[in-house]
Enzyme design. Structure first.
Site, short mmCIF file in Angstrom:
data_model
loop_
_atom_site.label_atom_id
_atom_site.label_comp_id
_atom_site.label_asym_id
_atom_site.label_seq_id
_atom_site.Cartn_x
_atom_site.Cartn_y
_atom_site.Cartn_z
N GLY A 181 69.01 128.88 77.52
CA GLY A 181 69.16 127.58 78.17
C GLY A 181 68.10 127.30 79.23
N VAL A 182 68.56 126.70 80.32
CA VAL A 182 67.62 126.30 81.38
C VAL A 182 67.01 127.54 82.06
CG1 VAL A 182 69.34 126.02 83.24
CG2 VAL A 182 67.29 124.63 83.23
N ASP A 183 67.79 128.61 82.13
CA ASP A 183 67.33 129.88 82.70
C ASP A 183 66.11 130.39 81.92
OD1 ASP A 183 67.33 132.16 84.22
OD2 ASP A 183 69.07 133.09 83.26
N TYR A 217 77.84 128.23 79.17
CA TYR A 217 79.09 128.59 79.87
C TYR A 217 80.25 127.63 79.60
CZ TYR A 217 76.98 132.48 82.51
OH TYR A 217 76.40 133.67 82.87
N SER A 267 76.47 125.29 84.38
CA SER A 267 77.63 125.75 83.59
C SER A 267 78.00 124.91 82.38
CB SER A 267 78.90 125.88 84.48
OG SER A 267 78.89 127.09 85.18
N THR A 268 77.30 123.77 82.17
CA THR A 268 77.76 122.87 81.09
C THR A 268 77.13 123.16 79.74
OG1 THR A 268 76.05 121.21 81.52
CG2 THR A 268 78.11 120.98 82.74
N GLY A 269 76.31 124.22 79.66
CA GLY A 269 75.70 124.59 78.38
C GLY A 269 76.43 125.79 77.81
N ASP A 288 63.05 117.63 81.55
CA ASP A 288 62.96 119.08 81.63
C ASP A 288 62.76 119.47 83.10
OD1 ASP A 288 62.21 121.72 81.55
OD2 ASP A 288 60.75 121.48 79.95
N ILE A 289 63.68 120.24 83.63
CA ILE A 289 63.63 120.57 85.07
C ILE A 289 62.39 121.41 85.40
CG2 ILE A 289 64.97 122.73 85.10
CD1 ILE A 289 66.53 121.45 87.49
#
Ligand code: AR6
Length: 245
Positions: free
Chosen positions: A113-115, A202, A198-200, A91-92
């Site tokens: 997502g990560v955002d 998007y 972008s790989t989630g 987890d970032i």
């Protein structure tokens, strides 16, 4: 202490901090290093007793024990002088690096997502600071403080939405990595962590995106010492590991 030894010490500290998910002061770091039994070669190195490549191999053997946590330690002598690129799975928002990169949208006001994870972990101060930035174009990057995150800064970048590959997706994704590193340079930091932009949501194909990410990051030359790719899932982590072999 020589410049090389100081840089090596900072790299080791960065690795320990990544393993433990928190920042360490110099004394605590030394204690951890003692636990890992790599303090002796460091002092020998300082006295000029060991070549850096040998020391790296020794340290890497110790870190091997922690490999299940996804920590890879640079083995090559030349990596002391250039920037180390490492792959982590996790987890970032928990990474104790100087800056984490957010795969944001152009409003910069949060999302999924990560955002979403970054905004939740950073607290309301982050969205308040983001409101002052006036959004961000696709392929560009802007920085804020980390607020409640272990990271000092968040660099927000907006990846392209995948529309089949003929709509400048590759160029825009490469630009996200390049511009994030440019912004990072201005912050005078020494470690940074990227998600797989972008790989989630998007929809950018993972393999193609990872190739672009690795390619852009390998071109980097500046003061940053460690660049982490923090992958949420094992599939993505394995793609990066293969590309960086
Ligand atoms: N740590 C590391 N990686 C993560 C985490 C995490 N906590 N959570 C997800 N990922 P995505 P995008 C991975 O969808 O495709 C938002 O709504 C995830 O598995 O977060 O660029 C924004 O506001 C994937 O590999 O970002 C935008 O509207 C990667 O992060 C939109 O999503 C990126 O997935 C951006 O979409």
């Amino acid at each position: 202490m020589s410049k090389k030894a100081a840089k090596l010490g900072r790299l080791l500290q960065g690795n320990c901090e990544a393993i433990l998910g928190k920042r360490l002061d110099k004394r605590k770091f030394r204690r951890k290093i003692e636990l890992l039994n790599i303090v002796k070669p460091i002092s020998e190195y300082r006295r000029g007793g060991q070549r850096p490549a040998r020391l790296y191999r020794f340290a890497a053997a110790r870190f091997e024990k922690l490999k299940d946590k996804g920590i890879l330690f640079p083995l090559e002598d030349r990596e002391i002088m250039s920037c180390a690129i490492q792959v982590l799975q996790g987890d970032i928002t928990r990474q104790a690096v100087d800056a984490i990169v957010n795969a944001a949208n152009s409003s910069l006001l949060g999302g999924g997502g990560v955002d979403g994870a970054i905004h939740r972990a950073a607290g309301a101060g982050l969205v308040a600071e983001c409101r002052l930035l006036g959004g961000c174009k696709t392929g560009e990057a802007k920085a804020t403080k980390g607020h409640n995150l272990p990271a000092k800064y968040v660099i927000h970048t907006v990846g392209p939405v995948w529309r089949g590959g003929d709509n400048e997706e590759d160029r825009l994704l490469a630009s996200c990595y390049r511009k994030s590193l440019e912004v990072a340079n201005g912050l005078k930091i020494r470690s940074i962590a990227f998600p797989a932009i972008s790989t989630g949501i998007y929809g950018f194909p993972k393999q193609r995106a990872a190739r672009i990410a690795v390619n852009e990051v390998q071109k980097y030359s500046g003061d940053i010492e460690v660049i982490f790719f923090v992958c949420f899932d094992s599939e993505t982590a394995n793609i990066y590991r293969k590309l960086l072999k």
